[in-house]
Design a protein around this motif. Sequence first.
Motif, PDB file in Angstrom:
ATOM      1  N   PHE A 318       0.516  -0.435   0.448  1.00  0.00           N
ATOM      2  CA  PHE A 318      -0.066  -0.372  -0.005  1.00  0.00           C
ATOM      3  C   PHE A 318       0.799   1.471   0.442  1.00  0.00           C
ATOM      4  O   PHE A 318       1.911   0.986   0.273  1.00  0.00           O
ATOM      5  N   LYS A 319       0.307   2.351  -0.900  1.00  0.00           N
ATOM      6  CA  LYS A 319       1.258   3.540  -0.910  1.00  0.00           C
ATOM      7  C   LYS A 319       0.063   4.548  -0.793  1.00  0.00           C
ATOM      8  O   LYS A 319      -0.440   4.873  -1.723  1.00  0.00           O
ATOM      9  N   ALA A 320       0.705   5.547   0.472  1.00  0.00           N
ATOM     10  CA  ALA A 320      -0.831   6.684   0.777  1.00  0.00           C
ATOM     11  C   ALA A 320       0.268   8.143  -0.396  1.00  0.00           C
ATOM     12  O   ALA A 320       1.416   7.858   0.425  1.00  0.00           O
ATOM     13  N   ASN A 321      -0.415   8.684  -0.503  1.00  0.00           N
ATOM     14  CA  ASN A 321       0.722  10.087  -0.879  1.00  0.00           C
ATOM     15  C   ASN A 321      -0.551  11.320  -0.821  1.00  0.00           C
ATOM     16  O   ASN A 321      -1.531  11.441  -0.914  1.00  0.00           O
ATOM     17  N   TYR A 322       0.196  11.925  -0.431  1.00  0.00           N
ATOM     18  CA  TYR A 322      -0.301  13.249  -0.050  1.00  0.00           C
ATOM     19  C   TYR A 322       0.232  14.172   0.392  1.00  0.00           C
ATOM     20  O   TYR A 322       1.622  14.509   0.521  1.00  0.00           O
ATOM     21  N   PHE A 323      -0.458  15.333  -0.204  1.00  0.00           N
ATOM     22  CA  PHE A 323      -0.424  16.437  -1.142  1.00  0.00           C
ATOM     23  C   PHE A 323      -0.769  17.771  -0.316  1.00  0.00           C
ATOM     24  O   PHE A 323      -1.549  18.597  -0.605  1.00  0.00           O
ATOM     25  N   PRO A 324       0.028  17.907   1.174  1.00  0.00           N
ATOM     26  CA  PRO A 324      -0.727  19.286   2.262  1.00  0.00           C
ATOM     27  C   PRO A 324       0.102  20.563   1.254  1.00  0.00           C
ATOM     28  O   PRO A 324      -1.600  21.440   1.420  1.00  0.00           O
ATOM     29  N   THR A 325       0.375  20.601   0.428  1.00  0.00           N
ATOM     30  CA  THR A 325       0.466  21.640  -0.324  1.00  0.00           C
ATOM     31  C   THR A 325       1.016  21.829  -2.164  1.00  0.00           C
ATOM     32  O   THR A 325       1.878  20.454  -1.566  1.00  0.00           O
ATOM     33  N   GLU A 326       1.398  22.630  -2.448  1.00  0.00           N
ATOM     34  CA  GLU A 326       2.274  22.651  -3.878  1.00  0.00           C
ATOM     35  C   GLU A 326       3.152  22.584  -4.013  1.00  0.00           C
ATOM     36  O   GLU A 326       3.950  21.331  -4.982  1.00  0.00           O
ATOM     37  N   ASP A 327       3.850  23.003  -2.623  1.00  0.00           N
ATOM     38  CA  ASP A 327       5.823  22.329  -2.708  1.00  0.00           C
ATOM     39  C   ASP A 327       5.404  20.916  -1.848  1.00  0.00           C
ATOM     40  O   ASP A 327       7.096  20.910  -2.135  1.00  0.00           O
ATOM     41  N   LEU A 328       5.228  20.218  -1.123  1.00  0.00           N
ATOM     42  CA  LEU A 328       5.109  19.602  -0.412  1.00  0.00           C
ATOM     43  C   LEU A 328       4.410  18.409  -0.870  1.00  0.00           C
ATOM     44  O   LEU A 328       3.260  18.319  -0.823  1.00  0.00           O
ATOM     45  N   THR A 329       5.318  17.164  -0.456  1.00  0.00           N
ATOM     46  CA  THR A 329       4.789  16.144  -0.483  1.00  0.00           C
ATOM     47  C   THR A 329       5.049  14.583   0.259  1.00  0.00           C
ATOM     48  O   THR A 329       6.509  15.345   0.509  1.00  0.00           O
ATOM     49  N   LEU A 330       3.910  14.182   0.915  1.00  0.00           N
ATOM     50  CA  LEU A 330       4.767  13.095   2.050  1.00  0.00           C
ATOM     51  C   LEU A 330       3.764  12.033   1.662  1.00  0.00           C
ATOM     52  O   LEU A 330       2.604  11.418   0.901  1.00  0.00           O
ATOM     53  N   LYS A 331       4.936  11.035   1.291  1.00  0.00           N
ATOM     54  CA  LYS A 331       4.304   9.205   1.188  1.00  0.00           C
ATOM     55  C   LYS A 331       4.350   8.106   2.481  1.00  0.00           C
ATOM     56  O   LYS A 331       5.627   8.668   3.277  1.00  0.00           O
ATOM     57  N   LEU A 332       3.580   7.659   2.595  1.00  0.00           N
ATOM     58  CA  LEU A 332       3.788   6.200   3.442  1.00  0.00           C
ATOM     59  C   LEU A 332       3.820   4.899   2.596  1.00  0.00           C
ATOM     60  O   LEU A 332       2.603   4.212   2.137  1.00  0.00           O
ATOM     61  N   ILE A 333       4.192   4.013   3.112  1.00  0.00           N
ATOM     62  CA  ILE A 333       4.527   3.207   1.737  1.00  0.00           C
ATOM     63  C   ILE A 333       4.898   1.181   2.857  1.00  0.00           C
ATOM     64  O   ILE A 333       5.922   1.163   3.452  1.00  0.00           O
ATOM     65  N   ALA A 334       4.154   0.623   2.575  1.00  0.00           N
ATOM     66  CA  ALA A 334       4.181  -0.557   3.711  1.00  0.00           C
ATOM     67  C   ALA A 334       3.160  -2.062   2.689  1.00  0.00           C
ATOM     68  O   ALA A 334       2.853  -1.726   1.994  1.00  0.00           O
TER      69      ALA A 334
END
Length: 793
Positions: A318-334
């Motif tokens: 599973f891969k979760a992609n979160y884009f809180p702002t245009e300049d920041l990308t956060l991901k969590l991979i399990a």
Amino acid sequence: MQQPIYDVNIKAGSSGTTTNENGFYELKIPANTDVTIIFTHLSHKRVEATFNLKNGEEIEFNPVMKIEIEQITTVVINHNTKHSVEGVVSIAPAVLRTIKGAQPGVENILKTLPGVNISNELSTQYSVRGGNFDENLVYVNEIEVYRPFLIRSGQQEGLSFVNTDLVQNVDFSAGGFQAKYGDKLSSVLDITYRTPLKFGIRAEASLLGGSIAAEAVSKDSKFSGIIGLRYRDNSLLINSLETESNVIPVFADAQTYLTYKFSDKFHLNFLGNISLNKYNFKPQNRQTNFGTLDQPIALLVFYEGQEKDQYLTTFGAFKANYFPTEDLTLKLIASAYHTTEEEYFDILAQYRLGEVNSNIGDENLGEVEFSEGIGSQLTHARNDLDALIFNVEHKGDYKLDEESTLEWSVKYTHEDIRDRLVEWEVIDSAGFSVRPPIYDIPNNQPYEPFEGPLVAFQNVRATNEVQIDRLQAYAQWSKRSMLGAHEVFYNAGVRIHNWTVNSKVPNQDGVTSSTQTVFSPRAQFAIKPDWEKDMLFRLAGGMYYQPPFYRELRDASGTVQPDVKAQKSIHIVLGNEYSFEMWERPFKLVTEAYYKNLTDVNPYTLENVRIRYSATNNATAYSYGLDMRLNGEFIPGTESWFSFGYLKTEENIDDKGYIARPTDQRLKFGALFQDYMKALPDLKMYLNLVYNTGVPGGSPSYANPYQFQNRLPAYKRADVGISYLLVDSNKEYTTKWKQRFKELSIGFEIFNIFNAQNSITNTWVRDVYSKRQFAVPNFLTPRVFNVRLSTRF
């Protein structure tokens, strides 16, 4: 004269922007998706263009807008040079699906690239710039994937993990890669599976198996998925080998990639795979002719027994992609990977080694007339392995400004491996059991009777329970800027890898443990001079480590050695790219020189595709070479390339002096050429050509490798495919049955068209008269014909 246009409306879906007074604009679009961008202006004609970019990829696109009704073709001023500055080779998915081979897939194309060596058409394994098969990283959508542990020959492998029907992007780096990639010594293969935009089905069938892939998207476009099923039967290839046998090689897998977009800021992906390899093998007989014209020799073998292997692997992530702002990308991979592998065989081989009748016209021409060696060999194995690997990783990237980016990651891995290894081999020569040379027991026959115990020539028995915990992290910074009038690119990063090995001591209650940590700094610099010629220069290097995986911890006796260190390589790569036009078509010449200095090397032996490590760090090594690749449209509308590579790699074991490593393949030439008939453009042809000079042929069991440095013959292979496109999506058809298809083609392939006799290993046979050991080559597949049918709905 073209002038910038102010206030052009630019729209992509629900987002948009306008150009400034200089005609410049910036627009962010979703990654890995086909996005249509619309340019409109009150005084000019509308322009549409479709893009599909990877995450973080940038291009500069400036269309030419006309006032008249007629619209001039759009012009791309400057394509993003991201891959060029990073030393990454990109392969178009259409090439993967068009160019087939005895083992189709990504690896079939990689073998034509410089620095990549594959000398076994039945295998998907490859070595890069002197490294072995275990030194290559493979990612699918940023998720690391693994290969089975016990496979010892290419004909047992079956399918590559990567399903080409699902692929959107293929990127490959042969060295000097960035810190964001893992801890391996040789290469990175970075695959991206596509996110579909509409319903579609692709299917293919041939004498070697078939595949089908389906993709769909929900009405609200939030959910999309793609699934691929593959079946492979290598009987056509294996039955063409010298060993006559009853063989059932069945390989099948199912893969899926699903995406759900909860919102523009949060996406969830799932990658799943299940793969089953079954290999049942009953050899009957074999005759191998070798030697010279003046003294032809043959090995004639009769077999009894069989081999049954099974490899079942499951993988989910599973891969979760979160884009809180245009300049920041956060991901969590399990992710979780599980494999259960069984390797069972009992095979008795009785052989005759002798002179061959070479008298032309004699009724016994080609038969063994005088036996120089008679013997038998009984091999036995009951090997079982169960491995479970968990990964949890957080990744992020932050755009510091328009030209620089910060990336980071923290990853935890737990590996739980349970392994039972039972292998023995008994050798009989002329009626006498051959003892292994490791037993130092006095033998004074015939003056005194020998009372030593009868022992197998080889006997390995081990039961291992090993757990490995890994904590990895990296941080890297990238920046584009100008140095005077020249464009430059910087990248610098560091990785840290801490691992703990816990191994249960056989027949005891205790556990041995070892903890180690390594730091891996890496950097890249590229400059694109403001010259009339389109040139780019690149320098990359760093300190690369490869912490041991389970197989690297297991020595020749099957015992796990937890204290094995990470192999270390100081790697330097100097590259140049020259883009130019020839015959009014684009071409690119890429040249790279590299040097690797390796310490704490874990020596190994290579037999077919099985690697056996010494589980020590008692060697040093080096590799250096030159790679060149010229690619472009040699034929208008098709991509082809020619590759050349020079490599030298040697190792020094226990300070005995430098000898060639098992992967020392000095010269390599590869070509991928596509063509079509101008009068009949739907009739297409491809040529996949590889020439590799021979690698060291190995040595008999217990022998000193310093005394066996003879090389195998050069590997020469050419595969040709011809296909005819019956239905093309760009054409309209009145025939009803053709209207059902978007594409339909039929093809004919000839593998190893020149019927070259290539060998992968040697079988060592003793001559009872001269006491010599003959290296009898194990030949690969001869010329084989195949037909193929492909369609897309």
